[in-house]
Motif scaffolding. Structure first.
Motif, PDB file in Angstrom:
ATOM      1  N   VAL A 114      20.910   2.016  77.970  1.00 55.20           N
ATOM      2  CA  VAL A 114      21.671   3.097  78.067  1.00 55.20           C
ATOM      3  C   VAL A 114      22.645   3.334  76.805  1.00 55.20           C
ATOM      4  N   TYR A 115      22.338   4.197  75.937  1.00 54.82           N
ATOM      5  CA  TYR A 115      22.836   4.711  75.240  1.00 54.82           C
ATOM      6  C   TYR A 115      23.833   5.904  75.430  1.00 54.82           C
ATOM      7  N   ARG A 116      25.179   5.706  75.009  1.00 58.19           N
ATOM      8  CA  ARG A 116      25.872   7.048  74.694  1.00 58.19           C
ATOM      9  C   ARG A 116      25.902   7.811  73.510  1.00 58.19           C
ATOM     10  N   PHE A 117      25.126   8.849  73.592  1.00 56.51           N
ATOM     11  CA  PHE A 117      24.732   9.471  72.623  1.00 56.51           C
ATOM     12  C   PHE A 117      26.121   9.876  71.747  1.00 56.51           C
ATOM     13  N   HIS A 118      27.279   9.812  70.987  1.00 60.83           N
ATOM     14  CA  HIS A 118      28.444  10.784  70.839  1.00 60.83           C
ATOM     15  C   HIS A 118      28.514  11.151  69.324  1.00 60.83           C
ATOM     16  N   GLY A 123      27.865   3.620  57.104  1.00 57.79           N
ATOM     17  CA  GLY A 123      27.229   3.844  58.050  1.00 57.79           C
ATOM     18  C   GLY A 123      28.092   3.826  59.231  1.00 57.79           C
ATOM     19  N   ASP A 124      27.324   3.096  60.821  1.00 66.34           N
ATOM     20  CA  ASP A 124      28.310   3.525  62.046  1.00 66.34           C
ATOM     21  C   ASP A 124      29.743   3.190  61.974  1.00 66.34           C
ATOM     22  N   ALA A 125      29.877   1.758  60.880  1.00 64.73           N
ATOM     23  CA  ALA A 125      31.767   1.974  61.152  1.00 64.73           C
ATOM     24  C   ALA A 125      32.590   2.688  60.577  1.00 64.73           C
ATOM     25  N   GLY A 165      32.964  -2.651  54.827  1.00 65.23           N
ATOM     26  CA  GLY A 165      32.917  -3.156  56.054  1.00 65.23           C
ATOM     27  C   GLY A 165      31.682  -2.224  57.239  1.00 65.23           C
ATOM     28  N   ALA A 166      30.488  -2.433  57.100  1.00 63.64           N
ATOM     29  CA  ALA A 166      29.588  -1.570  57.056  1.00 63.64           C
ATOM     30  C   ALA A 166      28.976  -2.578  58.643  1.00 63.64           C
ATOM     31  N   ASP A 167      30.092  -2.705  59.667  1.00 66.22           N
ATOM     32  CA  ASP A 167      30.195  -3.119  60.449  1.00 66.22           C
ATOM     33  C   ASP A 167      29.598  -3.004  62.077  1.00 66.22           C
ATOM     34  N   ARG A 170      16.552   0.374  66.789  1.00 68.20           N
ATOM     35  CA  ARG A 170      17.306   1.504  67.200  1.00 68.20           C
ATOM     36  C   ARG A 170      16.902   2.648  66.806  1.00 68.20           C
ATOM     37  N   ALA A 171      17.342   3.084  65.339  1.00 69.49           N
ATOM     38  CA  ALA A 171      17.020   4.252  64.624  1.00 69.49           C
ATOM     39  C   ALA A 171      15.130   4.306  64.506  1.00 69.49           C
ATOM     40  N   ILE A 172      14.448   5.324  64.462  1.00 70.66           N
ATOM     41  CA  ILE A 172      13.295   4.933  64.603  1.00 70.66           C
ATOM     42  C   ILE A 172      12.601   5.920  63.392  1.00 70.66           C
ATOM     43  N   PRO A 193      25.174  11.621  67.226  1.00 69.19           N
ATOM     44  CA  PRO A 193      24.266  11.870  68.323  1.00 69.19           C
ATOM     45  C   PRO A 193      22.968  12.055  67.624  1.00 69.19           C
ATOM     46  N   PRO A 194      22.463  11.516  68.283  1.00 69.09           N
ATOM     47  CA  PRO A 194      20.584  11.130  67.226  1.00 69.09           C
ATOM     48  C   PRO A 194      19.366  11.817  67.724  1.00 69.09           C
ATOM     49  N   PHE A 195      19.506  13.034  68.082  1.00 65.51           N
ATOM     50  CA  PHE A 195      19.280  13.985  67.609  1.00 65.51           C
ATOM     51  C   PHE A 195      18.182  14.033  66.609  1.00 65.51           C
ATOM     52  N   HIS A 254       6.032   2.953  71.106  1.00 65.58           N
ATOM     53  CA  HIS A 254       6.405   4.450  71.449  1.00 65.58           C
ATOM     54  C   HIS A 254       7.651   4.565  72.196  1.00 65.58           C
ATOM     55  N   ARG A 255       8.684   5.480  71.630  1.00 66.69           N
ATOM     56  CA  ARG A 255       9.933   5.539  72.108  1.00 66.69           C
ATOM     57  C   ARG A 255       9.633   7.099  73.227  1.00 66.69           C
ATOM     58  N   TRP A 256      10.449   6.304  74.328  1.00 66.32           N
ATOM     59  CA  TRP A 256      10.932   7.284  75.473  1.00 66.32           C
ATOM     60  C   TRP A 256      13.083   7.305  75.801  1.00 66.32           C
ATOM     61  N   GLU A 257      13.124   9.038  75.703  1.00 65.75           N
ATOM     62  CA  GLU A 257      14.709   8.568  75.763  1.00 65.75           C
ATOM     63  C   GLU A 257      14.980  10.052  76.841  1.00 65.75           C
ATOM     64  N   PHE A 258      15.659   9.351  78.045  1.00 66.20           N
ATOM     65  CA  PHE A 258      15.989  10.403  79.002  1.00 66.20           C
ATOM     66  C   PHE A 258      17.397  10.452  79.393  1.00 66.20           C
ATOM     67  N   GLY A 300      18.073  12.242  64.451  1.00 67.04           N
ATOM     68  CA  GLY A 300      17.562  10.813  63.713  1.00 67.04           C
ATOM     69  C   GLY A 300      18.409  10.816  62.074  1.00 67.04           C
ATOM     70  N   GLN A 301      19.925  10.980  61.905  1.00 68.15           N
ATOM     71  CA  GLN A 301      20.157  10.782  61.034  1.00 68.15           C
ATOM     72  C   GLN A 301      21.513   9.505  60.994  1.00 68.15           C
ATOM     73  N   GLY A 302      21.309   8.841  61.631  1.00 66.58           N
ATOM     74  CA  GLY A 302      22.420   7.862  61.656  1.00 66.58           C
ATOM     75  C   GLY A 302      22.657   7.064  60.826  1.00 66.58           C
ATOM     76  N   LEU A 303      21.253   5.898  60.836  1.00 68.73           N
ATOM     77  CA  LEU A 303      20.982   4.972  59.720  1.00 68.73           C
ATOM     78  C   LEU A 303      20.779   5.267  58.292  1.00 68.73           C
ATOM     79  N   CYS A 304      20.297   7.263  58.690  1.00 63.57           N
ATOM     80  CA  CYS A 304      19.904   7.740  57.193  1.00 63.57           C
ATOM     81  C   CYS A 304      21.081   7.611  56.436  1.00 63.57           C
ATOM     82  N   TYR A 352       9.513   1.390  62.548  1.00 62.82           N
ATOM     83  CA  TYR A 352      10.603  -0.057  62.994  1.00 62.82           C
ATOM     84  C   TYR A 352      11.599  -0.276  62.508  1.00 62.82           C
ATOM     85  N   GLN A 353      13.051   0.123  63.659  1.00 62.44           N
ATOM     86  CA  GLN A 353      14.060  -1.164  62.592  1.00 62.44           C
ATOM     87  C   GLN A 353      13.874  -2.433  61.900  1.00 62.44           C
ATOM     88  N   PRO A 354      13.341  -2.525  63.485  1.00 61.42           N
ATOM     89  CA  PRO A 354      13.643  -4.608  62.830  1.00 61.42           C
ATOM     90  C   PRO A 354      12.876  -4.292  61.086  1.00 61.42           C
TER      91      PRO A 354
HETATM   92  C1  FAD Z   1      18.925   5.145  71.143  1.00 56.02           C
HETATM   93  C2  FAD Z   1      19.505   4.558  68.787  1.00 56.02           C
HETATM   94  C3  FAD Z   1      18.416   5.784  68.414  1.00 56.02           C
HETATM   95  C4  FAD Z   1      18.462   5.837  66.924  1.00 56.02           C
HETATM   96  N1  FAD Z   1      17.333   6.521  66.120  1.00 56.02           N
HETATM   97  C5  FAD Z   1      17.952   7.166  64.839  1.00 56.02           C
HETATM   98  C6  FAD Z   1      16.778   7.693  64.089  1.00 56.02           C
HETATM   99  O1  FAD Z   1      15.997   7.732  64.158  1.00 56.02           O
HETATM  100  N2  FAD Z   1      17.505   7.462  62.704  1.00 56.02           N
HETATM  101  C7  FAD Z   1      18.522   6.861  61.945  1.00 56.02           C
HETATM  102  O2  FAD Z   1      18.904   7.095  60.444  1.00 56.02           O
HETATM  103  N3  FAD Z   1      19.508   6.520  62.633  1.00 56.02           N
HETATM  104  C8  FAD Z   1      19.642   6.325  63.771  1.00 56.02           C
HETATM  105  N4  FAD Z   1      20.465   6.022  65.090  1.00 56.02           N
HETATM  106  C9  FAD Z   1      21.765   5.297  64.178  1.00 56.02           C
HETATM  107  C10 FAD Z   1      20.855   3.440  63.708  1.00 56.02           C
HETATM  108  O3  FAD Z   1      20.183   3.031  64.461  1.00 56.02           O
HETATM  109  C11 FAD Z   1      22.618   3.164  63.217  1.00 56.02           C
HETATM  110  O4  FAD Z   1      23.209   4.228  62.625  1.00 56.02           O
HETATM  111  C12 FAD Z   1      22.723   2.116  62.565  1.00 56.02           C
HETATM  112  O5  FAD Z   1      21.926   1.337  63.116  1.00 56.02           O
HETATM  113  C13 FAD Z   1      23.870   1.476  61.832  1.00 56.02           C
HETATM  114  O6  FAD Z   1      23.737   1.052  61.037  1.00 56.02           O
HETATM  115  P1  FAD Z   1      24.711  -0.034  60.341  1.00 56.02           P
HETATM  116  O7  FAD Z   1      24.240  -0.951  59.800  1.00 56.02           O
HETATM  117  O8  FAD Z   1      26.015   0.601  60.066  1.00 56.02           O
HETATM  118  O9  FAD Z   1      25.933  -0.758  62.286  1.00 56.02           O
HETATM  119  P2  FAD Z   1      24.434  -1.839  62.709  1.00 56.02           P
HETATM  120  O10 FAD Z   1      23.111  -1.353  62.688  1.00 56.02           O
HETATM  121  O11 FAD Z   1      25.156  -1.821  63.917  1.00 56.02           O
HETATM  122  O12 FAD Z   1      24.981  -3.349  61.733  1.00 56.02           O
HETATM  123  C14 FAD Z   1      26.447  -3.761  62.059  1.00 56.02           C
HETATM  124  C15 FAD Z   1      26.273  -5.465  61.382  1.00 56.02           C
HETATM  125  O13 FAD Z   1      27.609  -6.032  61.259  1.00 56.02           O
HETATM  126  C16 FAD Z   1      27.131  -6.896  61.947  1.00 56.02           C
HETATM  127  N5  FAD Z   1      29.164  -7.164  62.317  1.00 56.02           N
HETATM  128  C17 FAD Z   1      29.626  -7.156  63.018  1.00 56.02           C
HETATM  129  N6  FAD Z   1      30.596  -6.924  63.597  1.00 56.02           N
HETATM  130  C18 FAD Z   1      31.129  -7.829  61.884  1.00 56.02           C
HETATM  131  C19 FAD Z   1      31.784  -9.492  62.288  1.00 56.02           C
HETATM  132  N7  FAD Z   1      33.302  -8.998  62.649  1.00 56.02           N
HETATM  133  N8  FAD Z   1      31.169  -9.810  60.749  1.00 56.02           N
HETATM  134  C20 FAD Z   1      30.026 -10.061  60.641  1.00 56.02           C
HETATM  135  N9  FAD Z   1      29.277  -9.110  60.751  1.00 56.02           N
HETATM  136  C21 FAD Z   1      29.490  -8.161  61.822  1.00 56.02           C
HETATM  137  C22 FAD Z   1      26.677  -6.762  63.536  1.00 56.02           C
HETATM  138  O14 FAD Z   1      26.068  -8.571  63.558  1.00 56.02           O
HETATM  139  C23 FAD Z   1      25.475  -6.335  62.822  1.00 56.02           C
HETATM  140  O15 FAD Z   1      24.405  -6.746  61.708  1.00 56.02           O
HETATM  141  C24 FAD Z   1      19.962   5.613  66.340  1.00 56.02           C
HETATM  142  C25 FAD Z   1      20.818   5.199  66.619  1.00 56.02           C
HETATM  143  C26 FAD Z   1      20.681   4.979  68.853  1.00 56.02           C
HETATM  144  C27 FAD Z   1      21.786   4.085  69.155  1.00 56.02           C
END
Ligand code: FAD
Length: 505
Positions: free
Chosen positions: A249-253, A269-271, A146-148, A27-29, A276-278, A208-212, A280-284, A88-90
């Motif tokens: 398709v993702y909702r950029f919100h 984190g996302d919890a 809760g970083a879930d 997701r993050a790049i 919106p990822p314009f 490569h990443r494209w977004e439309f 690229g700061q969500g993961l940061c 590459y996030q993985p």
């Molecule tokens: C299209 C797109 C592009 C993006 N580009 C960027 C970018 O360029 N740079 C950037 O910084 N960010 C970007 N982001 C945002 C980024 O991907 C997220 O902010 C980040 O992955 C969130 O990490 P997280 O660990 O908070 O949540 P997640 O990555 O969602 O991880 C949550 C984890 O919790 C686990 N989990 C959930 N519920 C439970 C439960 N009940 N019990 C045990 N485990 C549970 C899940 O299995 C998962 O592994 C992008 C997002 C999208 C969608």
């Protein structure tokens, strides 16, 4: 990352994930210099380096397909790393997860799901269930992070609601591996075309990443169909030499949790927030969250003031995240304009605002400082301190963060070092002297418990000039606690910072 930070701080932790393996789609790049610095803190920056691409420029194209804005990332490296990286996030998640094995006191448990959370006076109890066997178990801890993710169970279990930031646009995200160069510049591109706003980002290697953006009336189901994807990519790449890794398709919100703390439970984190990822700061954001929070949990364990520290997490992080989300939403609103007249007006405005040269250029607007929380009300407080090279006690040139222990330190203009020595010696606070050739390198009295490190980095000298200071007191996370020109004030600040962030060794 939270597990790695906890491990490094000597905290025992269990890291739970219901997924048995790293999620294999990116997701993050992008991440920025600060994230590389946090990876450095946990000893993983060098491991990530071969897997990233340095991101140098981003070009925005207008209705006429000509540039309307160019972000050139500065080539100086004030934080010790390049301003921006594509990754590459993985791969990042694999590096982080494997590194947990370094810590005997950190227990990664995969394939277990948190299904209930209960709080008590002195601990929090989490019911976990093995995803395969369904077998439940109880896990007790002093605190729970809760970083879930966006659909956070932990957030739901605390009853904390999400506040809606009034931005919600569906975009199709397509990740590809291309067998050969695609004939586009090696930089990211934003096509602000009202007929179909789109972005292209070259990841590391052949990723490569494209977004439309989806247009009114288009549905995710239609857009995710292979023929729709092929039609969108046709102007850019030959599909014969391209492997589609994923198209969704993702909702950029923009959403933010009403509160990030409920007793002993914290959201990160996302919890806690989604942007919106314009930019690229969500993961940061998430990485910065857990660096801040785990640093405070470590300080609590070392005897710091519990409630101030724990409330300081949201007080410091929330305004920062909100500000960057606002910046991302503003960027998104400019990119997502669908009205051709409005789009042309935007192009004219941005071209007029451009600074100089044949192409309109702007420099990247840097990360804002932290504002609330455990800082002094002084210039520069809340800023991330630069990372210069320093000469350590053995005459070796090292990166600032590598050379210093993770505790409060003070940086002082060379001539001012002796004025604060009584306090730094008593509290075992290391000093970095901003070098003054007039000062004798044998700056440390024989019985001093710490060695003064030295830097001659001009950028640090400039930083002091800019803030009108002779002393900067830094927290273990290398944010500036406070600055001053007075030795008495500096010593008071050192005592205050060590009060918040005591060290036990
Ligand atoms: C299209 C797109 C592009 C993006 N580009 C960027 C970018 O360029 N740079 C950037 O910084 N960010 C970007 N982001 C945002 C980024 O991907 C997220 O902010 C980040 O992955 C969130 O990490 P997280 O660990 O908070 O949540 P997640 O990555 O969602 O991880 C949550 C984890 O919790 C686990 N989990 C959930 N519920 C439970 C439960 N009940 N019990 C045990 N485990 C549970 C899940 O299995 C998962 O592994 C992008 C997002 C999208 C969608």
């Amino acid at each position: 990352m939270a597990g790695n930070l906890a491990g490094l701080a000597g905290l025992s932790a269990a890291v739970l994930d219901r997924a048995p393996a790293v999620f294999d789609l990116p997701r993050a790049i992008h991440f920025d210099a600060h994230i590389m610095r946090i990876l450095q803190q946990v000893g993983l920056a060098r491991e990530m380096l071969p897997a990233v691409r340095v991101w140098k420029r981003s070009t925005f194209y207008g209705v006429d397909a000509k540039p309307i804005r160019v972000h050139d990332w500065p080539s100086d490296r004030p934080y010790g790393w390049d301003a921006h990286y594509l990754f590459y996030q993985p791969m990042l998640e694999t590096v982080l997860r494997s590194a947990l094995g370094r810590f005997p006191h950190v227990d990664p448990r995969l394939g277990v799901e948190a299904v209930a959370v209960e709080q008590f006076d002195d601990h929090v109890s989490v019911t976990i269930r093995d995803v395969l066997s369904g077998e439940p178990r109880q896990l007790d801890a002093r605190y729970l992070i809760g970083a879930d993710g966006a659909a956070s169970f932990v957030r739901a279990s605390t009853g904390i609601r999400l506040l809606d930031g009034d931005f919600d646009e569906p975009w199709l995200v397509v990740d590809l591996r291309c067998a050969r160069e695609i004939g586009r510049p090696n930089e990211s591109e934003m096509f602000c075309d009202p007929a179909r706003p789109a972005t292209r980002v070259p990841g590391p290697g052949n990723h490569h990443r494209w977004e439309f953006m989806l247009l009114p009336g288009e549905t995710p189901e239609d857009m995710q169909r292979p023929e729709s994807i092929r039609a969108l990519l046709a102007p850019w790449v030959s599909m014969e030499e391209t492997e589609i890794i994923r198209a969704s398709v993702y909702r950029f919100h923009s959403l933010i949790a009403r509160s990030w703390r409920c007793g002993r439970v914290f959201l990160a984190g996302d919890a806690a927030h989604q942007t919106p990822p314009f930019l690229g700061q969500g993961l940061c954001h998430g990485m910065r969250d857990v660096q801040n929070l785990v640093g405070k949990l470590a300080a609590v364990r070392a005897g710091g003031p519990t409630e101030q520290l724990l409330d300081g997490y949201e007080a410091e992080r929330r305004p920062h995240v909100e500000r960057i989300i606002d910046m991302a939403v503003a960027a998104g609103r400019e990119i997502c304009i669908l009205d051709p007249v409005e789009a042309k007006e935007r192009d004219t405005r941005l071209r007029r605002a451009a600074i100089s040269g044949d192409l309109p250029r702007t420099t990247f607007q840097g990360m804002p400082p932290l504002t609330g929380g455990l800082f002094e009300a002084t210039p520069g407080a809340g800023e991330l301190f630069p990372q210069p090279y320093v000469l350590d006690g053995h005459g070796r040139l090292r990166m600032f963060d590598d050379a210093l222990p993770p505790r409060v330190v003070v940086v002082a203009l060379g001539a001012a070092v002796p004025e604060i020595r009584a306090t730094t010696d008593r509290l075992w606070v290391p000093i970095v002297a901003v070098d003054d050739p007039a000062i004798d390198p044998a700056i440390d009295p024989p019985n001093s418990p710490t060695r003064t490190l030295r830097t001659q980095d001009e950028a640090v000298g400039d930083w002091f000039d800019q803030h009108g200071a002779r002393f900067a007191v830094l927290r273990p996370d290398r944010y500036v606690h406070g600055t001053t020109g007075s030795a008495d004030e500096a010593m008071a600040m050192i005592r205050a910072a060590c009060g918040y962030f005591p060290h036990t060794d």
